[in-house]
Design a protein around this motif. Structure first.
Motif, PDB file in Angstrom:
ATOM      1  N   SER A 151       0.816  -1.215   0.000  1.00  0.00           N
ATOM      2  CA  SER A 151       0.000   0.000   0.000  1.00  0.00           C
ATOM      3  C   SER A 151       0.847   1.260   0.000  1.00  0.00           C
ATOM      4  O   SER A 151       0.525   2.237  -0.676  1.00  0.00           O
ATOM      5  CB  SER A 151      -0.935   0.010   1.215  1.00  0.00           C
ATOM      6  N   VAL A 152       1.935   1.247   0.751  1.00  0.00           N
ATOM      7  CA  VAL A 152       2.841   2.410   0.780  1.00  0.00           C
ATOM      8  C   VAL A 152       3.408   2.654  -0.613  1.00  0.00           C
ATOM      9  O   VAL A 152       3.464   3.791  -1.089  1.00  0.00           O
ATOM     10  CB  VAL A 152       3.973   2.199   1.814  1.00  0.00           C
ATOM     11  N   ASP A 153       3.810   1.590  -1.295  1.00  0.00           N
ATOM     12  CA  ASP A 153       4.355   1.723  -2.642  1.00  0.00           C
ATOM     13  C   ASP A 153       3.310   2.306  -3.602  1.00  0.00           C
ATOM     14  O   ASP A 153       3.606   3.227  -4.367  1.00  0.00           O
ATOM     15  CB  ASP A 153       4.845   0.372  -3.146  1.00  0.00           C
ATOM     16  N   LEU A 154       2.092   1.803  -3.539  1.00  0.00           N
ATOM     17  CA  LEU A 154       1.025   2.308  -4.393  1.00  0.00           C
ATOM     18  C   LEU A 154       0.762   3.784  -4.113  1.00  0.00           C
ATOM     19  O   LEU A 154       0.606   4.591  -5.034  1.00  0.00           O
ATOM     20  CB  LEU A 154      -0.252   1.493  -4.191  1.00  0.00           C
ATOM     21  N   PHE A 155       0.739   4.159  -2.847  1.00  0.00           N
ATOM     22  CA  PHE A 155       0.518   5.561  -2.485  1.00  0.00           C
ATOM     23  C   PHE A 155       1.615   6.455  -3.053  1.00  0.00           C
ATOM     24  O   PHE A 155       1.337   7.531  -3.584  1.00  0.00           O
ATOM     25  CB  PHE A 155       0.441   5.700  -0.963  1.00  0.00           C
ATOM     26  N   TYR A 163       7.336   8.517  -7.585  1.00  0.00           N
ATOM     27  CA  TYR A 163       8.072   7.638  -8.469  1.00  0.00           C
ATOM     28  C   TYR A 163       7.744   8.028  -9.901  1.00  0.00           C
ATOM     29  O   TYR A 163       6.683   8.576 -10.175  1.00  0.00           O
ATOM     30  CB  TYR A 163       7.666   6.181  -8.299  1.00  0.00           C
ATOM     31  N   ALA A 164       8.641   7.726 -10.788  1.00  0.00           N
ATOM     32  CA  ALA A 164       8.393   7.986 -12.202  1.00  0.00           C
ATOM     33  C   ALA A 164       9.187   7.000 -13.045  1.00  0.00           C
ATOM     34  O   ALA A 164      10.267   6.560 -12.643  1.00  0.00           O
ATOM     35  CB  ALA A 164       8.797   9.406 -12.571  1.00  0.00           C
ATOM     36  N   ILE A 165       8.642   6.670 -14.179  1.00  0.00           N
ATOM     37  CA  ILE A 165       9.367   5.867 -15.149  1.00  0.00           C
ATOM     38  C   ILE A 165      10.080   6.863 -16.049  1.00  0.00           C
ATOM     39  O   ILE A 165       9.443   7.681 -16.709  1.00  0.00           O
ATOM     40  CB  ILE A 165       8.429   4.960 -15.952  1.00  0.00           C
TER      41      ILE A 165
END
Length: 74
Positions: free
Chosen positions: A26-30, A37-39
């Motif tokens: 969930s932390v990663d998704l948030f 984050y960005a690609i």
């Protein structure tokens, strides 16, 4: 997220992989949803992307400038 080691995909629960817990997932998704984050793609090799990006930056700068000129208080 929490730096706990995660087993290989073959041993970790499929619904959590590559995370150790639902909380870390969930932390990663948030963080993705907040834009933390960005690609990243090397746009120097894509002149069309670079031109589009620069046009968008100019457009947004103009919009912000127009908003700054607004004397309505908002």
């Amino acid at each position: 997220m929490c730096n706990l080691p995660v087993g290989p995909q073959t041993t970790a629960p499929a619904e959590l992989f590559p995370f150790c817990s639902p909380r870390c997932r969930s932390v990663d998704l948030f963080r993705w949803s907040e834009g933390k984050y960005a690609i990243v793609e090397n746009i120097s090799e894509r002149a069309d992307l670079l031109e589009d990006y620069l046009e968008e930056v100019d457009k947004r700068a103009d919009e912000l400038e127009e908003q700054g000129d607004d004397d309505s208080g908002w």
